[in-house]
Design an enzyme around this catalytic site. Structure first.
Site, PDB file in Angstrom:
ATOM      1  N   ARG A   1       0.841  -1.187   0.000  1.00  0.00           N
ATOM      2  CA  ARG A   1       0.000   0.000   0.000  1.00  0.00           C
ATOM      3  C   ARG A   1       0.882   1.244   0.000  1.00  0.00           C
ATOM      4  O   ARG A   1       1.980   1.234   0.547  1.00  0.00           O
ATOM      5  CB  ARG A   1      -0.908   0.030   1.238  1.00  0.00           C
ATOM      6  CG  ARG A   1      -2.096  -0.906   1.178  1.00  0.00           C
ATOM      7  CD  ARG A   1      -2.957  -0.804   2.414  1.00  0.00           C
ATOM      8  NE  ARG A   1      -2.255  -1.253   3.595  1.00  0.00           N
ATOM      9  CZ  ARG A   1      -1.704  -0.458   4.503  1.00  0.00           C
ATOM     10  NH1 ARG A   1      -1.779   0.866   4.376  1.00  0.00           N
ATOM     11  NH2 ARG A   1      -1.070  -0.947   5.541  1.00  0.00           N
TER      12      ARG A   1
ATOM     13  N   TYR B   1      -1.321  -3.519  -7.167  1.00  0.00           N
ATOM     14  CA  TYR B   1      -1.003  -4.313  -5.978  1.00  0.00           C
ATOM     15  C   TYR B   1      -2.167  -4.319  -4.972  1.00  0.00           C
ATOM     16  O   TYR B   1      -2.659  -3.249  -4.577  1.00  0.00           O
ATOM     17  CB  TYR B   1       0.257  -3.801  -5.261  1.00  0.00           C
ATOM     18  CG  TYR B   1       0.543  -4.651  -4.046  1.00  0.00           C
ATOM     19  CD1 TYR B   1       1.248  -5.848  -4.178  1.00  0.00           C
ATOM     20  CD2 TYR B   1       0.026  -4.325  -2.800  1.00  0.00           C
ATOM     21  CE1 TYR B   1       1.438  -6.676  -3.085  1.00  0.00           C
ATOM     22  CE2 TYR B   1       0.217  -5.153  -1.705  1.00  0.00           C
ATOM     23  CZ  TYR B   1       0.920  -6.324  -1.853  1.00  0.00           C
ATOM     24  OH  TYR B   1       1.092  -7.161  -0.782  1.00  0.00           O
TER      25      TYR B   1
ATOM     26  N   LYS C   1      -9.533  -2.496   1.665  1.00  0.00           N
ATOM     27  CA  LYS C   1      -9.246  -1.332   2.512  1.00  0.00           C
ATOM     28  C   LYS C   1     -10.058  -0.109   2.090  1.00  0.00           C
ATOM     29  O   LYS C   1     -10.522   0.662   2.929  1.00  0.00           O
ATOM     30  CB  LYS C   1      -7.755  -0.994   2.460  1.00  0.00           C
ATOM     31  CG  LYS C   1      -6.848  -2.164   2.830  1.00  0.00           C
ATOM     32  CD  LYS C   1      -7.101  -2.659   4.231  1.00  0.00           C
ATOM     33  CE  LYS C   1      -6.118  -3.766   4.564  1.00  0.00           C
ATOM     34  NZ  LYS C   1      -6.221  -4.204   5.943  1.00  0.00           N
TER      35      LYS C   1
ATOM     36  N   HIS D   1     -10.343  -2.610  11.556  1.00  0.00           N
ATOM     37  CA  HIS D   1      -9.249  -3.455  11.047  1.00  0.00           C
ATOM     38  C   HIS D   1      -9.035  -4.601  12.045  1.00  0.00           C
ATOM     39  O   HIS D   1      -8.045  -4.623  12.768  1.00  0.00           O
ATOM     40  CB  HIS D   1      -7.998  -2.581  10.923  1.00  0.00           C
ATOM     41  CG  HIS D   1      -6.877  -3.184  10.137  1.00  0.00           C
ATOM     42  ND1 HIS D   1      -5.572  -2.743  10.247  1.00  0.00           N
ATOM     43  CD2 HIS D   1      -6.837  -4.177   9.233  1.00  0.00           C
ATOM     44  CE1 HIS D   1      -4.800  -3.441   9.436  1.00  0.00           C
ATOM     45  NE2 HIS D   1      -5.525  -4.319   8.811  1.00  0.00           N
TER      46      HIS D   1
ATOM     47  N   SER E   1      -1.100  -3.586  10.325  1.00  0.00           N
ATOM     48  CA  SER E   1      -0.762  -4.450   9.195  1.00  0.00           C
ATOM     49  C   SER E   1       0.481  -5.280   9.503  1.00  0.00           C
ATOM     50  O   SER E   1       1.469  -4.759  10.028  1.00  0.00           O
ATOM     51  CB  SER E   1      -0.518  -3.590   7.962  1.00  0.00           C
ATOM     52  OG  SER E   1      -1.669  -2.809   7.709  1.00  0.00           O
TER      53      SER E   1
ATOM     54  N   CYS F   1       0.967  -7.537  11.738  1.00  0.00           N
ATOM     55  CA  CYS F   1       1.265  -7.673  13.172  1.00  0.00           C
ATOM     56  C   CYS F   1       0.525  -8.834  13.818  1.00  0.00           C
ATOM     57  O   CYS F   1       0.391  -8.875  15.042  1.00  0.00           O
ATOM     58  CB  CYS F   1       0.958  -6.377  13.900  1.00  0.00           C
ATOM     59  SG  CYS F   1       2.152  -5.086  13.523  1.00  0.00           S
TER      60      CYS F   1
ATOM     61  N   ASP G   1      -9.129  -9.926   8.917  1.00  0.00           N
ATOM     62  CA  ASP G   1      -8.611  -8.583   8.615  1.00  0.00           C
ATOM     63  C   ASP G   1      -9.614  -7.461   8.885  1.00  0.00           C
ATOM     64  O   ASP G   1      -9.215  -6.394   9.318  1.00  0.00           O
ATOM     65  CB  ASP G   1      -8.157  -8.521   7.149  1.00  0.00           C
ATOM     66  CG  ASP G   1      -7.263  -7.319   6.851  1.00  0.00           C
ATOM     67  OD1 ASP G   1      -6.280  -7.114   7.593  1.00  0.00           O
ATOM     68  OD2 ASP G   1      -7.549  -6.588   5.885  1.00  0.00           O
TER      69      ASP G   1
ATOM     70  N   ARG H   1       2.244 -12.073  -0.700  1.00  0.00           N
ATOM     71  CA  ARG H   1       0.967 -12.502  -0.101  1.00  0.00           C
ATOM     72  C   ARG H   1       0.321 -13.633  -0.883  1.00  0.00           C
ATOM     73  O   ARG H   1       0.674 -13.901  -2.021  1.00  0.00           O
ATOM     74  CB  ARG H   1       0.018 -11.308  -0.042  1.00  0.00           C
ATOM     75  CG  ARG H   1       0.559 -10.213   0.880  1.00  0.00           C
ATOM     76  CD  ARG H   1      -0.502  -9.336   1.450  1.00  0.00           C
ATOM     77  NE  ARG H   1       0.080  -8.404   2.406  1.00  0.00           N
ATOM     78  CZ  ARG H   1      -0.437  -8.152   3.609  1.00  0.00           C
ATOM     79  NH1 ARG H   1      -1.543  -8.756   4.006  1.00  0.00           N
ATOM     80  NH2 ARG H   1       0.145  -7.284   4.416  1.00  0.00           N
TER      81      ARG H   1
HETATM   82  P1  GTP Z   1      -2.308  -7.649   7.423  1.00  0.00           P
HETATM   83  O1  GTP Z   1      -2.827  -8.692   6.497  1.00  0.00           O
HETATM   84  O2  GTP Z   1      -1.185  -6.843   6.835  1.00  0.00           O
HETATM   85  O3  GTP Z   1      -3.359  -6.755   7.987  1.00  0.00           O
HETATM   86  O4  GTP Z   1      -1.539  -8.385   8.622  1.00  0.00           O
HETATM   87  P2  GTP Z   1      -1.892  -9.386   9.807  1.00  0.00           P
HETATM   88  O5  GTP Z   1      -2.130  -8.576  11.037  1.00  0.00           O
HETATM   89  O6  GTP Z   1      -2.936 -10.356   9.410  1.00  0.00           O
HETATM   90  O7  GTP Z   1      -0.485 -10.090  10.031  1.00  0.00           O
HETATM   91  P3  GTP Z   1      -0.062 -11.631   9.992  1.00  0.00           P
HETATM   92  O8  GTP Z   1      -0.893 -12.486  10.918  1.00  0.00           O
HETATM   93  O9  GTP Z   1      -0.008 -12.062   8.590  1.00  0.00           O
HETATM   94  O10 GTP Z   1       1.409 -11.556  10.621  1.00  0.00           O
HETATM   95  C1  GTP Z   1       2.444 -10.898  10.014  1.00  0.00           C
HETATM   96  C2  GTP Z   1       3.779 -11.327  10.536  1.00  0.00           C
HETATM   97  O11 GTP Z   1       3.812 -11.371  11.960  1.00  0.00           O
HETATM   98  C3  GTP Z   1       4.185 -12.714  10.054  1.00  0.00           C
HETATM   99  O12 GTP Z   1       5.503 -12.648   9.605  1.00  0.00           O
HETATM  100  C4  GTP Z   1       4.043 -13.567  11.276  1.00  0.00           C
HETATM  101  O13 GTP Z   1       4.922 -14.658  11.240  1.00  0.00           O
HETATM  102  C5  GTP Z   1       4.330 -12.614  12.429  1.00  0.00           C
HETATM  103  N1  GTP Z   1       3.593 -13.022  13.657  1.00  0.00           N
HETATM  104  C6  GTP Z   1       2.252 -13.260  13.751  1.00  0.00           C
HETATM  105  N2  GTP Z   1       1.910 -13.640  15.005  1.00  0.00           N
HETATM  106  C7  GTP Z   1       3.051 -13.628  15.735  1.00  0.00           C
HETATM  107  C8  GTP Z   1       3.355 -13.911  17.106  1.00  0.00           C
HETATM  108  O14 GTP Z   1       2.496 -14.262  17.911  1.00  0.00           O
HETATM  109  N3  GTP Z   1       4.658 -13.788  17.489  1.00  0.00           N
HETATM  110  C9  GTP Z   1       5.635 -13.404  16.621  1.00  0.00           C
HETATM  111  N4  GTP Z   1       6.874 -13.313  17.075  1.00  0.00           N
HETATM  112  N5  GTP Z   1       5.398 -13.129  15.316  1.00  0.00           N
HETATM  113  C10 GTP Z   1       4.122 -13.232  14.876  1.00  0.00           C
HETATM  114  C1  SPV Z   2      -2.779  -4.485   5.280  1.00  0.00           C
HETATM  115  O1  SPV Z   2      -1.802  -3.864   4.841  1.00  0.00           O
HETATM  116  O2  SPV Z   2      -3.297  -4.215   6.393  1.00  0.00           O
HETATM  117  C2  SPV Z   2      -3.351  -5.612   4.507  1.00  0.00           C
HETATM  118  C3  SPV Z   2      -2.830  -5.870   3.161  1.00  0.00           C
HETATM  119  O3  SPV Z   2      -4.243  -6.278   5.000  1.00  0.00           O
HETATM  120  S1  SPV Z   2      -3.462  -4.790   1.923  1.00  0.00           S
HETATM  121  O4  SPV Z   2      -4.735  -5.361   1.466  1.00  0.00           O
HETATM  122  O5  SPV Z   2      -2.496  -4.739   0.833  1.00  0.00           O
HETATM  123  O6  SPV Z   2      -3.683  -3.496   2.499  1.00  0.00           O
HETATM  124 MN    MN Z   3      -4.870  -5.534   7.030  1.00  0.00          MN
END
Ligand code: GTP
Ligand code: SPV
Ligand code: MN
Length: 598
Positions: free
Chosen positions: A71, A199, A208, A228, A250, A252, A279, A379
């Protein structure tokens, strides 16, 4: 023949076509047959690559251009009629000037191309939560992704009927010129214009742009919330079901928490965990006076790196079929995909996310973007139905009742493993002061702490101060509100290693949270809120985590918090004069409690 007679739809399409001048217009009907035809076309031009269909049935790989991998917050605008409407945290342009500027860019941008018309629904078609959109795009990649992420088809047009109540989304790849890339929202006109990107979050306009930015604007007007947030269901051994939502910035950990596998100690007792969403959550007050949540999406656009058999097996299984991978690494021996953190065996023969031959031996942690096989923000777009832990409640048009709302971010030090707010107002305040280290999900520096209120900094479609006021108002409208918590899985030790094991073990914290909601566990009060008694976080079966580790994770460093208070003051000043007085009162009270504790 058009599949609808809706004049609002047809007139708008003709206006957009007159501007962008596509060679032809194709309506997307949501059929597998039509999607297959589009895949064939995209394969023939190299826009997508067919992966090993035995190992990865229905899976394809797409690579974006190198400067179009996340983004672009700096080029994302909220164009309300006044600047004040968008507030200081959003970028703003005058809507009239913006349209003039973008009209120049859109003029003829679809020449030689097809304009696809995608009718789609966010949440179940015909359900009380459903909102409809139409996206016009010149990208087959967008069509194929939207067919996974949303509910696409002519039933949406039937449900819409003659109404003008739909979100108008226009997307053109144009020539992918970075310096003319814009993601524009006109919340007062239910309109989104996106140009010069191809993208994910910039171009899958249901996600979003609609389900967060436009929806948050509508939610304020109509008395509901677009957040979110993931939605997670926990089933107790006695069959009781509880639901939590969680807002993390994002990349996290939302997808990971939403799909967690309970630690063995809980599995043995008969606990089950289900995913309702990963999400976005739309939240409304139900007739029973509780807060109810639906996931308006139909698929997952999940982060690939770090996803593996141990961290998130459910996500891994979800993306083993019918998936579009974006910017991952291609193993050319097996024609399968790979990314950093998938396993410890990077492919000998591979093509990286840039489309170049890749040597894993040259990987340098300090320069991930240029030396990784997969881009850090690569992704998978995968169908919700393919998720092994998808909750039956995902299909319930009413959604699920929410017991707890959890905020969280990546903080190396300040935030403890978990704490509970003392009221809805105090909880909204906790959301407003959230901060997290930035990630690769957005263009720009990675690892810098920035304030990200409610994980919505990039996604609020109006003035941040008014958004906080809306949170406070909602609190007065929910007779039985969820309790509000804050978590941090990312505290590090002196060497920078994560102390808490995270992933499935986060369930240990979720169960404490739910026990607090049920009133079955005590807590200690601190200046920031309620903290668990360390022995109440179950650590059975955890290697290397002792009661002392938990105590350490739960400490509240008063000096660090007082430093944070100064940063929060500066942020509130930046948000400006729409910050509700109640938030300033909460901040002053927090500061006073911290000073008293020093
Ligand atoms: P968006 O799709 O961008 O909104 O992100 P999201 O919040 O769904 O993030 P996602 O669960 O895909 O996690 C992103 C990164 O954080 C990955 O590289 C995971 O491996 C890492 N991660 C997720 N949960 C944990 C955790 O409990 N501990 C640690 N150390 N890393 C984590
Ligand atoms: C984020 O960045 O919080 C996402 C991925 O979930 S995107 O749809 O590219 O914004
Ligand atoms: Mn997101």
């Amino acid at each position: 023949m058009n599949p609808t007679n809706n004049r609002f739809v047809l007139d708008w399409i003709s206006d957009m076509a007159a501007m962008t001048k596509p060679d032809n217009i194709v309506w997307i009907d949501g059929s597998e047959e039509q999607a297959q035809g589009l895949r064939e076309q995209a394969l023939s031009t190299g826009e997508i690559i067919k992966l090993n269909q035995e190992k990865l049935p229905g899976c394809y790989l797409h690579r974006t251009v190198h400067n179009d991998v996340a983004r672009v917050e700096g080029r994302t605008f909220i164009c309300t009629s006044t600047k004040e409407g968008a507030g200081n945290i959003n970028n703003w342009m005058d809507p009239v000037e913006c349209k003039e500027k973008l009209t120049r860019l859109y003029t003829g941008s679809m020449k030689g191309r097809t304009m696809y018309v995608i009718p789609y629904s966010m949440s179940i078609v015909g359900s009380p939560f459903a909102k409809y959109g139409i996206e016009l795009t010149d990208s087959i990649y967008v069509v194929l992704n939207m067919e996974i992420m949303t509910r696409v088809g002519y039933d949406v047009l039937d449900a819409l009927g003659d109404s003008a109540d739909f979100i108008k989304g226009l997307h053109s790849k144009a020539d992918l010129d970075e310096s003319n890339r814009y993601i524009i929202h006109f919340p007062e006109e239910n309109t989104i214009w996106s140009i010069n990107s191809n993208y994910g979050g910039n171009v899958l306009l249901g996600k979003k742009c609609f389900a967060l930015r436009i929806a948050s604007f509508l939610g304020r007007k109509e008395g509901w919330m677009a957040e979110h947030m993931l939605i997670l269901g926990v089933t107790y051994p006695n069959g009781e079901k509880k639901y939590v939502t969680a807002a993390f910035p994002s990349a996290c950990g939302k997808t990971n928490l939403a799909m967690l596998i309970p630690p063995e100690v809980y599995q043995k007792q008969g606990y089950k965990v289900e995913c309702v969403g990963d999400d976005i959550a739309w939240l409304r007050v139900g007739e029973d006076g509780r807060l109810w949540a639906v996931n308006p999406e139909n698929g997952f656009f999940g982060v690939a790196p770090g996803t593996n058999e141990k961290s998130n097996p459910n996500a891994l299984h979800t993306c083993m079929k019918d998936t579009i991978f974006t910017n991952v690494c291609l193993n050319t021996d097996t024609n399968t995909v790979w990314w950093e953190g998938l396993d410890k065996n990077p492919p000998e023969h591979a093509i990286n996310w840039k489309g170049e031959p890749w040597d894993y031996r040259k990987y340098d942690k300090a320069d991930k973007v240029n030396t990784s096989g997969a881009h850090p923000n690569s992704r998978f777009t995968a169908k919700a139905v393919n998720c092994p832990c998808l909750s039956p409640a995902y299909y319930d048009p009413q959604g699920v009742p929410v017991d707890a709302v959890i905020f969280g971010g990546r903080r190396a030090r300040t935030a403890p493993l978990v704490y509970q707010s003392t009221s809805w107002q105090n909880g909204a305040f906790v959301g407003s002061i959230m901060a997290s280290e930035t990630t690769a999900a957005a263009a720009g520096a990675v690892g810098v702490v920035r304030r990200d209120p409610m994980a919505m900094r990039p996604f609020v479609g109006y003035n941040m101060g008014d958004y906080w006021a809306h949170w406070l108002t909602m609190g007065t409208k929910i007779p039985h509100p969820p309790k509000i918590f804050h978590v941090n899985w990312f505290r590090t030790d002196a060497e920078g290693n994560f102390i808490w094991p995270g992933f499935g073990d986060n369930m240990r914290v979720v169960l404490w949270i739910l026990a607090r909601c049920a009133g079955t566990v005590d807590a200690d009060i601190t200046p920031i809120g309620y903290i668990p008694k360390a022995e109440d976080i179950c650590i059975d079966g955890l290697d290397g985590v002792t009661l002392d580790t938990v105590k350490d994770l739960l400490t509240v460093d008063t000096a660090a918090w007082l430093e944070d208070v100064e940063n929060i003051k500066a942020f509130y000043a930046q948000v400006g004069d729409h910050v509700p007085q109640a938030m300033y009162d909460e901040l002053a009270a927090l500061e006073a409690r911290l000073k008293a504790a020093k």
